[in-house]
Write a protein that holds these residues in place. Sequence first.
Motif, PDB file in Angstrom:
ATOM      1  N   GLU A  11       0.819  -1.207   0.000  1.00 41.56           N
ATOM      2  CA  GLU A  11       0.000   0.000   0.000  1.00 41.56           C
ATOM      3  C   GLU A  11       0.857   1.263   0.000  1.00 41.56           C
ATOM      4  OE1 GLU A  11      -3.556   2.149   2.575  1.00 41.56           O
ATOM      5  OE2 GLU A  11      -2.944   0.102   3.088  1.00 41.56           O
ATOM      6  N   ALA A  12       1.930   1.261   0.793  1.00 45.02           N
ATOM      7  CA  ALA A  12       2.823   2.420   0.846  1.00 45.02           C
ATOM      8  C   ALA A  12       3.490   2.663  -0.506  1.00 45.02           C
ATOM      9  CB  ALA A  12       3.878   2.222   1.932  1.00 45.02           C
ATOM     10  N   LEU A  13       3.923   1.607  -1.161  1.00 48.01           N
ATOM     11  CA  LEU A  13       4.544   1.747  -2.477  1.00 48.01           C
ATOM     12  C   LEU A  13       3.541   2.250  -3.504  1.00 48.01           C
ATOM     13  CD1 LEU A  13       6.706  -1.484  -2.450  1.00 48.01           C
ATOM     14  CD2 LEU A  13       7.560   0.867  -2.442  1.00 48.01           C
ATOM     15  N   GLU A  14       2.315   1.784  -3.419  1.00 51.00           N
ATOM     16  CA  GLU A  14       1.295   2.228  -4.368  1.00 51.00           C
ATOM     17  C   GLU A  14       0.914   3.686  -4.141  1.00 51.00           C
ATOM     18  OE1 GLU A  14      -3.283   1.100  -5.442  1.00 51.00           O
ATOM     19  OE2 GLU A  14      -1.907  -0.523  -4.942  1.00 51.00           O
ATOM     20  N   LYS A  15       0.765   4.087  -2.871  1.00 50.00           N
ATOM     21  CA  LYS A  15       0.340   5.453  -2.552  1.00 50.00           C
ATOM     22  C   LYS A  15       1.440   6.481  -2.749  1.00 50.00           C
ATOM     23  CE  LYS A  15      -3.291   5.484   0.934  1.00 50.00           C
ATOM     24  NZ  LYS A  15      -3.573   5.783   2.341  1.00 50.00           N
ATOM     25  N   HIS A  16       2.662   6.144  -2.318  1.00 52.19           N
ATOM     26  CA  HIS A  16       3.724   7.148  -2.219  1.00 52.19           C
ATOM     27  C   HIS A  16       4.891   6.942  -3.174  1.00 52.19           C
ATOM     28  CE1 HIS A  16       1.825   8.946   1.261  1.00 52.19           C
ATOM     29  NE2 HIS A  16       1.714   7.750   1.790  1.00 52.19           N
ATOM     30  N   GLY A  17       4.892   5.866  -3.937  1.00 53.16           N
ATOM     31  CA  GLY A  17       6.000   5.634  -4.852  1.00 53.16           C
ATOM     32  C   GLY A  17       7.147   4.899  -4.176  1.00 53.16           C
TER      33      GLY A  17
END
Length: 73
Positions: A39-45
Amino acid sequence: MTPLAYVFSLPVRAYRLVFSPWVGFNCRYHPTCSAYALEALEKHGAIKGGWLTLRRIGRCHPWGKSGIDNVPD
């Protein structure tokens, strides 16, 4: 998801596929660290999402806290 974030997510996806069933579901936090990472990678790159993931994994130890820890906006 950016291309670099996708590349960073591949080891997480491999962990979820191969090792997670063997390790069990004993995560101290909700969502689990691997779900948090995706989720963090999807939201924030890749850069900020990767940093958030490393911070989360660093907090996951026997003397750490537990409970709900969502990805910040």
